[in-house]
Design a protein around this motif. Structure first.
Motif, PDB file in Angstrom:
ATOM      1  N   VAL A 152       0.855  -1.184   0.000  1.00 17.77           N
ATOM      2  CA  VAL A 152       0.000   0.000   0.000  1.00 17.77           C
ATOM      3  C   VAL A 152       0.891   1.234   0.000  1.00 17.77           C
ATOM      4  CG1 VAL A 152      -1.853   1.240   1.170  1.00 17.77           C
ATOM      5  CG2 VAL A 152      -1.756  -1.262   1.277  1.00 17.77           C
ATOM      6  N   ARG A 153       0.691   2.108  -0.970  1.00 21.35           N
ATOM      7  CA  ARG A 153       1.529   3.303  -1.093  1.00 21.35           C
ATOM      8  C   ARG A 153       0.684   4.543  -1.335  1.00 21.35           C
ATOM      9  NH1 ARG A 153       7.189   1.989  -2.594  1.00 21.35           N
ATOM     10  NH2 ARG A 153       7.372  -0.287  -2.521  1.00 21.35           N
ATOM     11  N   TRP A 154       1.126   5.635  -0.719  1.00 18.61           N
ATOM     12  CA  TRP A 154       0.509   6.935  -0.964  1.00 18.61           C
ATOM     13  C   TRP A 154       1.440   7.718  -1.872  1.00 18.61           C
ATOM     14  CZ3 TRP A 154       0.397  11.506   2.993  1.00 18.61           C
ATOM     15  CH2 TRP A 154      -0.329  12.554   2.433  1.00 18.61           C
ATOM     16  N   TRP A 155       0.999   7.931  -3.112  1.00 21.55           N
ATOM     17  CA  TRP A 155       1.821   8.617  -4.110  1.00 21.55           C
ATOM     18  C   TRP A 155       1.638  10.128  -3.963  1.00 21.55           C
ATOM     19  CZ3 TRP A 155       5.282   5.847  -6.819  1.00 21.55           C
ATOM     20  CH2 TRP A 155       5.109   4.462  -6.826  1.00 21.55           C
ATOM     21  N   THR A 156       2.474  10.709  -3.119  1.00 26.08           N
ATOM     22  CA  THR A 156       2.381  12.137  -2.806  1.00 26.08           C
ATOM     23  C   THR A 156       3.075  13.009  -3.834  1.00 26.08           C
ATOM     24  OG1 THR A 156       4.441  12.122  -1.539  1.00 26.08           O
ATOM     25  CG2 THR A 156       2.407  11.573  -0.346  1.00 26.08           C
ATOM     26  N   TRP A 157       4.162  12.509  -4.416  1.00 28.13           N
ATOM     27  CA  TRP A 157       5.020  13.305  -5.300  1.00 28.13           C
ATOM     28  C   TRP A 157       5.404  14.609  -4.594  1.00 28.13           C
ATOM     29  CZ3 TRP A 157       6.959  11.194  -9.703  1.00 28.13           C
ATOM     30  CH2 TRP A 157       6.335  10.016 -10.148  1.00 28.13           C
ATOM     31  N   ALA A 158       5.823  14.478  -3.352  1.00 29.92           N
ATOM     32  CA  ALA A 158       6.107  15.652  -2.524  1.00 29.92           C
ATOM     33  C   ALA A 158       7.597  15.848  -2.238  1.00 29.92           C
ATOM     34  CB  ALA A 158       5.353  15.546  -1.194  1.00 29.92           C
ATOM     35  N   GLY A 159       8.451  14.953  -2.694  1.00 31.26           N
ATOM     36  CA  GLY A 159       9.870  15.071  -2.396  1.00 31.26           C
ATOM     37  C   GLY A 159      10.259  14.298  -1.151  1.00 31.26           C
ATOM     38  N   TYR A 160      11.544  14.007  -1.026  1.00 34.16           N
ATOM     39  CA  TYR A 160      12.017  13.141   0.063  1.00 34.16           C
ATOM     40  C   TYR A 160      11.749  13.739   1.436  1.00 34.16           C
ATOM     41  CZ  TYR A 160      15.002  10.481   3.146  1.00 34.16           C
ATOM     42  OH  TYR A 160      15.452   9.721   4.188  1.00 34.16           O
ATOM     43  N   ARG A 161      12.089  15.010   1.630  1.00 33.37           N
ATOM     44  CA  ARG A 161      11.974  15.605   2.965  1.00 33.37           C
ATOM     45  C   ARG A 161      10.522  15.681   3.417  1.00 33.37           C
ATOM     46  NH1 ARG A 161      14.489  21.068   2.156  1.00 33.37           N
ATOM     47  NH2 ARG A 161      14.197  21.320   4.402  1.00 33.37           N
ATOM     48  N   ALA A 162       9.624  16.034   2.497  1.00 39.93           N
ATOM     49  CA  ALA A 162       8.204  16.074   2.860  1.00 39.93           C
ATOM     50  C   ALA A 162       7.686  14.677   3.170  1.00 39.93           C
ATOM     51  CB  ALA A 162       7.395  16.699   1.725  1.00 39.93           C
ATOM     52  N   ASN A 163       8.106  13.686   2.395  1.00 38.28           N
ATOM     53  CA  ASN A 163       7.644  12.319   2.646  1.00 38.28           C
ATOM     54  C   ASN A 163       8.204  11.763   3.955  1.00 38.28           C
ATOM     55  OD1 ASN A 163       6.033  12.177   0.407  1.00 38.28           O
ATOM     56  ND2 ASN A 163       7.538  11.130  -0.872  1.00 38.28           N
ATOM     57  N   ALA A 164       9.435  12.123   4.289  1.00 39.15           N
ATOM     58  CA  ALA A 164       9.976  11.707   5.590  1.00 39.15           C
ATOM     59  C   ALA A 164       9.181  12.343   6.724  1.00 39.15           C
ATOM     60  CB  ALA A 164      11.449  12.097   5.689  1.00 39.15           C
ATOM     61  N   THR A 165       8.775  13.587   6.539  1.00 39.08           N
ATOM     62  CA  THR A 165       7.948  14.274   7.527  1.00 39.08           C
ATOM     63  C   THR A 165       6.582  13.603   7.652  1.00 39.08           C
ATOM     64  OG1 THR A 165       9.059  16.368   6.991  1.00 39.08           O
ATOM     65  CG2 THR A 165       6.976  16.499   8.195  1.00 39.08           C
ATOM     66  N   LEU A 166       5.987  13.250   6.511  1.00 39.05           N
ATOM     67  CA  LEU A 166       4.675  12.595   6.522  1.00 39.05           C
ATOM     68  C   LEU A 166       4.748  11.210   7.158  1.00 39.05           C
ATOM     69  CD1 LEU A 166       3.506  13.654   2.962  1.00 39.05           C
ATOM     70  CD2 LEU A 166       2.471  14.375   5.119  1.00 39.05           C
ATOM     71  N   ALA A 167       5.798  10.457   6.871  1.00 41.65           N
ATOM     72  CA  ALA A 167       5.937   9.126   7.450  1.00 41.65           C
ATOM     73  C   ALA A 167       6.027   9.190   8.973  1.00 41.65           C
ATOM     74  CB  ALA A 167       7.164   8.418   6.881  1.00 41.65           C
ATOM     75  N   ALA A 168       6.726  10.215   9.493  1.00 43.34           N
ATOM     76  CA  ALA A 168       6.821  10.373  10.943  1.00 43.34           C
ATOM     77  C   ALA A 168       5.508  10.860  11.536  1.00 43.34           C
ATOM     78  CB  ALA A 168       7.943  11.355  11.286  1.00 43.34           C
ATOM     79  N   THR A 169       4.822  11.740  10.818  1.00 42.31           N
ATOM     80  CA  THR A 169       3.567  12.301  11.313  1.00 42.31           C
ATOM     81  C   THR A 169       2.451  11.259  11.330  1.00 42.31           C
ATOM     82  OG1 THR A 169       4.179  14.500  10.518  1.00 42.31           O
ATOM     83  CG2 THR A 169       1.837  14.098  10.941  1.00 42.31           C
ATOM     84  N   LEU A 170       2.378  10.464  10.264  1.00 43.44           N
ATOM     85  CA  LEU A 170       1.325   9.448  10.135  1.00 43.44           C
ATOM     86  C   LEU A 170       1.805   8.103  10.672  1.00 43.44           C
ATOM     87  CD1 LEU A 170       0.148  10.393   6.528  1.00 43.44           C
ATOM     88  CD2 LEU A 170      -0.791  11.181   8.705  1.00 43.44           C
ATOM     89  N   ARG A 171       2.463   8.130  11.788  1.00 46.28           N
ATOM     90  CA  ARG A 171       3.124   6.932  12.317  1.00 46.28           C
ATOM     91  C   ARG A 171       2.161   5.771  12.536  1.00 46.28           C
ATOM     92  NH1 ARG A 171       8.067   7.109  14.440  1.00 46.28           N
ATOM     93  NH2 ARG A 171       7.885   9.354  14.765  1.00 46.28           N
ATOM     94  N   THR A 172       0.909   6.059  12.903  1.00 53.03           N
ATOM     95  CA  THR A 172      -0.029   4.981  13.212  1.00 53.03           C
ATOM     96  C   THR A 172      -0.494   4.228  11.972  1.00 53.03           C
ATOM     97  OG1 THR A 172      -1.891   6.533  13.130  1.00 53.03           O
ATOM     98  CG2 THR A 172      -0.867   6.131  15.290  1.00 53.03           C
ATOM     99  N   ILE A 173      -0.385   4.835  10.794  1.00 53.59           N
ATOM    100  CA  ILE A 173      -0.819   4.148   9.572  1.00 53.59           C
ATOM    101  C   ILE A 173       0.310   3.964   8.573  1.00 53.59           C
ATOM    102  CG2 ILE A 173      -3.234   4.828   9.750  1.00 53.59           C
ATOM    103  CD1 ILE A 173      -2.667   7.047   7.729  1.00 53.59           C
ATOM    104  N   ALA A 174       1.501   4.495   8.857  1.00 53.04           N
ATOM    105  CA  ALA A 174       2.644   4.333   7.963  1.00 53.04           C
ATOM    106  C   ALA A 174       3.379   3.038   8.287  1.00 53.04           C
ATOM    107  CB  ALA A 174       3.592   5.516   8.073  1.00 53.04           C
ATOM    108  N   ASP A 175       3.984   2.439   7.272  1.00 47.67           N
ATOM    109  CA  ASP A 175       4.784   1.234   7.474  1.00 47.67           C
ATOM    110  C   ASP A 175       6.024   1.603   8.282  1.00 47.67           C
ATOM    111  OD1 ASP A 175       6.442  -0.970   7.296  1.00 47.67           O
ATOM    112  OD2 ASP A 175       5.861  -1.438   5.237  1.00 47.67           O
ATOM    113  N   PRO A 176       6.240   1.010   9.456  1.00 48.50           N
ATOM    114  CA  PRO A 176       7.350   1.429  10.312  1.00 48.50           C
ATOM    115  C   PRO A 176       8.727   1.062   9.785  1.00 48.50           C
ATOM    116  CG  PRO A 176       6.246  -0.488  11.257  1.00 48.50           C
ATOM    117  CD  PRO A 176       5.414  -0.045  10.084  1.00 48.50           C
ATOM    118  N   VAL A 177       8.820   0.133   8.826  1.00 48.61           N
ATOM    119  CA  VAL A 177      10.132  -0.296   8.342  1.00 48.61           C
ATOM    120  C   VAL A 177      10.461   0.291   6.975  1.00 48.61           C
ATOM    121  CG1 VAL A 177      10.057  -2.442   9.636  1.00 48.61           C
ATOM    122  CG2 VAL A 177       9.190  -2.408   7.294  1.00 48.61           C
TER     123      VAL A 177
END
Length: 259
Positions: A152-177
């Motif tokens: 399951v992937r969310w295609w944000t096309w937001a760039g690495y730094r924004a996606n790293a921020t989103l992965a940390a923010t959405l921790r409960t639904i993001a893949d932890p690994v």
């Protein structure tokens, strides 16, 4: 009055305080060594991302497992491994591709033609990508959350730094690994549209700094003069892109199942 004391003299006094007066604009790179043999150099981003399991690099055409990182001397010691190596390099920014550049890539996939003269080979490539990649990664009406089997992937096309921020923010639904990249954030296998909406409704505009390995602050200039908490926060702030993350969250989202 503030002045240099004995501890500052001990740490920075060598070579007439060169560490305090010299600055370099080139992005740092770590030398990778297998025994005494130099394999090459790698971007520090693959060393600072927090993720479980052994840390592995892809360099010189093969995978290497990290055995030790000398943060002060910017050296990485490795040993050969069969697979799982990761390669990543900065591209003009602090880390990864920027929000603006990745969004431009998305626009090309959606049909926009770059305002430059292209060779015949370059003219054919966007058409191939639009046919092969665009249907499952971009949509003119917003971003896509795709499911292919358990992926399951969310295609944000937001760039690495924004996606790293989103992965940390959405921790409960993001893949932890996962390892965030420029184009997408990997989500939990059991994600449903209802879970997605519930998380976004409760988070509001509260974003979280990306995770970093605390050991990375040892390579931060002047880190010895900072409390560890502030030094870690400085590295995290340099990895974050709150504006890009908020722009991605503001986009409409469509769920797309491809089998």
């Amino acid at each position: 009055m503030l002045f240099v004391g004995p501890e500052a003299e001990r740490r920075f006094g060598r070579r007439h305080f060169m560490d305090l007066t010299a600055s370099f604009t080139a992005p740092p790179q770590f030398t990778v060594l297998s025994g005494r043999q130099e394999i090459g150099r790698t971007d520090p981003s693959v060393l600072t991302e927090e993720r479980p399991g052994p840390r592995r690099l892809l360099l010189a055409g093969r995978s290497w497992q990290v055995t030790f990182i000398d943060w002060k001397r910017k050296r990485v010691f490795v040993e050969p491994t069969d697979s799982g190596g990761v390669a990543k390099w900065t591209s003009g920014g602090i880390i990864g591709l920027s929000y603006a550049l990745t969004q431009a890539m998305r626009e090309v996939l959606l049909g926009a033609d770059p305002p430059v003269t292209l060779t015949r080979r370059a003219e054919a490539r966007p058409a191939e990508m639009r046919e092969a990649k665009a249907p499952d990664t971009v949509h003119p009406g917003g971003t896509l959350v795709t499911r292919v089997g358990n992926d399951v992937r969310w295609w944000t096309w937001a760039g690495y730094r924004a996606n790293a921020t989103l992965a940390a923010t959405l921790r409960t639904i993001a893949d932890p690994v996962q390892r965030p990249n420029d184009r997408c954030v990997r989500l939990r296998e059991d994600l449903t549209p209802e879970m997605w909406r519930a998380v976004l409704d409760t988070m509001g505009e509260h974003l979280v700094f990306p995770d970093v390995d605390p050991r990375a602050v040892r390579g931060l200039k002047f880190s010895a003069a900072l409390p560890e908490r502030l030094a870690v926060a400085t590295v995290a702030a340099r990895l974050a892109d709150f504006d890009g993350a908020m722009a991605a969250l503001a986009e409409p989202v469509r769920f797309h199942h491809t089998g």
